[in-house]
Write a protein that holds these residues in place. Structure first.
Motif, PDB file in Angstrom:
ATOM      1  N   GLU A   1       0.859  -1.189   0.000  1.00  9.90           N
ATOM      2  CA  GLU A   1       0.000   0.000   0.000  1.00  9.90           C
ATOM      3  C   GLU A   1       0.892   1.234   0.000  1.00  9.90           C
TER       4      GLU A   1
ATOM      5  N   LYS B   1      -3.218  -0.173  14.191  1.00  8.13           N
ATOM      6  CA  LYS B   1      -4.116   0.871  13.682  1.00  8.13           C
ATOM      7  C   LYS B   1      -5.509   0.460  14.142  1.00  8.13           C
TER       8      LYS B   1
ATOM      9  N   GLU C   1       3.575   9.129  -0.899  1.00  8.75           N
ATOM     10  CA  GLU C   1       2.148   9.036  -1.225  1.00  8.75           C
ATOM     11  C   GLU C   1       1.597  10.335  -1.804  1.00  8.75           C
TER      12      GLU C   1
HETATM   13  C1  GCV Z   1      -2.188   2.437   5.508  1.00  9.95           C
HETATM   14  C2  GCV Z   1      -3.806   7.375   4.592  1.00  9.95           C
HETATM   15  C3  GCV Z   1      -3.370   6.530   3.426  1.00  9.95           C
HETATM   16  C4  GCV Z   1      -3.668   5.063   3.666  1.00  9.95           C
HETATM   17  C5  GCV Z   1      -2.996   4.635   4.969  1.00  9.95           C
HETATM   18  C6  GCV Z   1      -3.497   5.535   6.090  1.00  9.95           C
HETATM   19  C7  GCV Z   1      -2.799   5.229   7.401  1.00  9.95           C
HETATM   20  O1  GCV Z   1      -5.191   7.385   4.695  1.00  9.95           O
HETATM   21  O2  GCV Z   1      -3.986   6.998   2.262  1.00  9.95           O
HETATM   22  O3  GCV Z   1      -3.174   4.311   2.575  1.00  9.95           O
HETATM   23  O4  GCV Z   1      -3.282   3.289   5.262  1.00  9.95           O
HETATM   24  O5  GCV Z   1      -3.229   6.881   5.769  1.00  9.95           O
HETATM   25  O6  GCV Z   1      -1.785   5.844   7.657  1.00  9.95           O
HETATM   26  O7  GCV Z   1      -3.269   4.379   8.140  1.00  9.95           O
END
Ligand code: GCV
Length: 689
Positions: free
Chosen positions: A170, A305, A409
């Motif tokens: 991801e 998370k 990102e």
């Molecule tokens: C891993 C943002 C990103 C997600 C990420 C999230 C996080 O929303 O777009 O890809 O997920 O942060 O840090 O948990």
């Protein structure tokens, strides 16, 4: 063992060009005497053999005992085991040394000039070995060394957002995951090389899997694979695989962590609740971690998370984050394991900035001693620039870690060059005013052995590891800066370039200038460089795009309307202690680069000799001009850098220029649509083919 060719990154160990330097290096390092007391010394001997062979142009002699009749030698080992170390290092120095610290010192022993590397632990000596090799690779003198080095941050981890069974990453832009769970516990040489790269910059932990431990299946995906997700890594069938990876990384001082799912007791089909206060849940986690430690006795712990973006958490059971984190903390405590509990939570996009503080500040002091709250650097989400999170200064009784994003990102992903070390330095240096006048983020993080810094990794299976060759600098720079946030940006940049490309001063200067211009350029064309953010396209895919320009999609983040631009974030500013709150709340005192983060201002508001809208137009335009110049500077290096890497970067910069123009034009048109004030700017596009 896999033998795919992949790039050596900062471990190229090219021959030392200066004959005078090479001669001194050969005198002191052609003969190497290392201890063998521990698996880390296998690593040390291997690295010295590889590194010195490359740098000195001949293989070193590896001795099992102190060499006699040599002009000099290098010794690596513990003080209590080696007379040559005792000759130059006092026992009190070792007692006072950080567990991961090291000493590199010039010593005279029995009439011979020696260099010793020692430390309180074997891991410290691994770091010392890489440090010495870096000195050689960057042409530093080594004849009179007296170096005492200790990490400023105790925990220095890479968080892999790798989806283990899909092998996807991801927010990864460098190919699939390097970890092949289908083949594990069979090992690949690439794991060892990765461990070397990380240890060379001081990383001491990796989280193997994505914090999103459950993710929806994607259209067309094989259901058998889609159903398998990160939460299953706790299953007994997977633990030998975790153990296999741990066996590689531990020799380099790197601990293994897993992201776990808060609802694992239910998902694994064993309980019908994950309520953190239920006895059976407490017992389940305790037994589950016992099994993990049976396989990996030095397992680092877990990253969680919870109650965020669809991941389950204690709120599902009307419990607090502290209750959830402490459940895991208590279960890990008997083994010395740790919990990194993420503070990235938000319920709506409307006033996202205030939400993490509102959720966690009131829990200060409520967490178990082995729980660390892992906080993203800013309150939104890894934007090109954000003010630092208000949480850093609000958690005096809580262990904290800062989460940075190495993968890009929101800063151009695998195409745009955006060297992030200056961004991280700015974050670390920000004064939170938490404990009086001067309390930087770096000071808060360095305070306490349960604190630290995590970086969301940018590594993948691509032969060059990071997709874009120059993005290797972000991985390198993260490790170096987190080891010591006091390092100067320029010295990190220069040592990376010298080890990666060339020690030719003209090359170093040109590449450094390109790297240093890259973040400001991205800020210019992607945000207008006055504090706006999140103007990227989201789309409807499971994993949002966050790449293309689409400023109309989320107006709440940047506040554009007919009257003006920017967001009145008074509520957020008031979460800071004074004098920060007052500074951010005042248009006159607010730093220019955060102005529109904190304030909604009329389009024609007069600011520093121009208007807000004209300044946005100018900055968007300037960003493209900078990228054009970066591209041209890189082109000038065609004869200095091997064709493969030169061409790769040249192609990326061509593409970045095309997309920077698209960003500029999209933002300018968007601003004009609201403000109805056409742009008065000039650019050099006409000269482009
Ligand atoms: C891993 C943002 C990103 C997600 C990420 C999230 C996080 O929303 O777009 O890809 O997920 O942060 O840090 O948990």
């Amino acid at each position: 063992m896999e033998t795919t060719a992949y790039d050596d990154c900062w471990l190229r160990y090219e021959p030392v060009q200066s004959s005078a330097r090479r001669s001194t290096y050969r005198t002191l390092c052609s003969h190497v005497f290392t201890s063998t007391a521990g698996p880390e010394f296998g690593v040390i001997r291997d690295e010295l053999h590889t590194g010195l062979t490359g740098l000195l142009g001949r293989e070193p002699h590896l001795w099992m005992h102190p060499p006699r009749s040599t002009d000099g030698f290098l010794a690596v080992g513990r003080r209590e085991r080696m007379a040559v170390v005792r000759a130059g290092v006092d026992k009190h120095e070792i007692e006072a040394l950080h567990a991961e610290g090291f000493i590199i010192r010039s010593v005279e022993w029995e009439g011979t000039d020696c260099l010793v590397i020692t430390g309180a632990t074997n891991a410290g000596m691994v770091y010392g070995t890489f440090h010495l090799l870096r000195l050689l690779a960057t042409g530093e003198p080594i004849d009179e060394l007296d170096i005492v080095e200790e990490p400023k941050n105790d925990t220095r981890t890479i968080n892999h957002w790798d989806n283990p069974f899909r092998r996807s990453v991801e927010r990864g832009y460098a190919g699939s995951s390097i970890f092949d769970w289908a083949q594990l516990p069979a090992l690949r040489d690439r794991y060892r090389v990765y461990a070397r790269m990380l240890a060379a910059v001081g990383i001491n932990g990796i989280v193997l899997n994505n914090v999103n431990t459950q993710t929806p299946s994607r259209p067309g995906e094989n259901p058998a694979i889609a159903d398998m997700a990160g939460w299953q890594l706790l299953d007994s069938s997977q633990l030998p695989k975790v153990a296999a990876l741990a066996s590689v990384f531990r020799r380099y001082g790197i601990k293994i962590y897993l992201s776990v799912n808060f609802a694992a007791p239910v998902l694994m089909g064993e309980l019908d609740t994950a309520d953190p206060l239920a006895d059976e849940v407490v017992q389940w986690w305790s037994e589950t971690f016992d099994a993990v430690y049976d396989h990996v006795p030095d397992f680092g712990g877990v990253l969680v998370k919870a109650d965020s973006e669809g991941q389950p958490g204690p709120h599902d059971y009307n419990r607090t984050h502290a209750a959830g984190a402490n459940l895991l903390g208590r279960a890990l405590a008997p083994h010395g394991g740790r919990v990194f509990w993420r503070a990235f939570v938000y319920g709506s996009h409307d006033d996202r900035a205030v939400q993490a503080y509102n959720t966690f500040a009131g829990l200060n002091g409520a967490f178990h001693e082995n729980v660390t709250l892992q906080i993203k650097n800013g309150p939104i989400d890894f934007q090109p620039r954000e003010p630092v999170s208000t949480l850093f200064g609000a958690l005096s009784e809580t262990n904290i870690a800062c989460e940075l994003q190495i993968t890009q990102e929101y800063t151009g992903q695998g195409v745009h060059l955006c060297y992030l070390v200056p961004q991280w330095k700015e974050i670390f240096e920000t004064d939170t005013h938490a404990n009086g006048e001067r309390t930087s983020v770096a000071e808060l993080l360095a305070h306490g052995d349960q604190n630290g810094v995590a970086g969301v990794g940018n590594i993948g299976a691509d032969p060059n590891w990071t997709g874009h060759y120059l993005a290797q600098a972000n991985c390198y720079g993260f490790g170096r800066l987190v080891w010591n946030p006091d390092l100067e940006i320029e010295s990190i940049t220069e040592e990376w370039i010298t080890q990666t490309f060339s020690d030719d001063p003209a090359v170093v200067e040109t590449v450094a200038s390109i790297l240093h211009d890259s973040w400001p350029a991205v800020l210019d064309y992607m945000t207008g460089h006055l504090g706006l953010l999140h103007m990227m396209y989201n789309g409807n895919d499971v994993v949002e795009n966050h790449y293309d320009p689409a400023p109309g999609e989320w107006p709440a983040y940047h506040g554009a309307d007919d009257d003006g631009i920017g967001v009145d974030r008074t509520d957020y500013a008031e979460q800071y202690p004074e004098p920060l709150a007052e500074q951010y709340l005042s248009v006159d005192d607010c730093p220019t680069e955060l102005l529109l983060f904190f304030h909604h201002l009329p389009w024609e508001y007069e600011y520093e000799g121009t208007t807000i809208i004209q300044r946005l137009y100018d900055n968007c335009t300037a960003g493209v001009e900078t990228v054009r110049s970066m591209r041209d500077r890189w082109a000038s290096l065609a004869d200095d850098i091997d064709r493969k890497r030169h061409r790769h970067v040249a192609e990326r910069l061509d593409e970045q220029l095309v997309e920077a123009k698209q960003w500029r034009d999209t933002l300018i048109a968007f601003f004009d649509e609201y403000a109805d004030i056409p742009a008065q700017t000039q650019h050099s596009d006409e000269s482009e083919p």
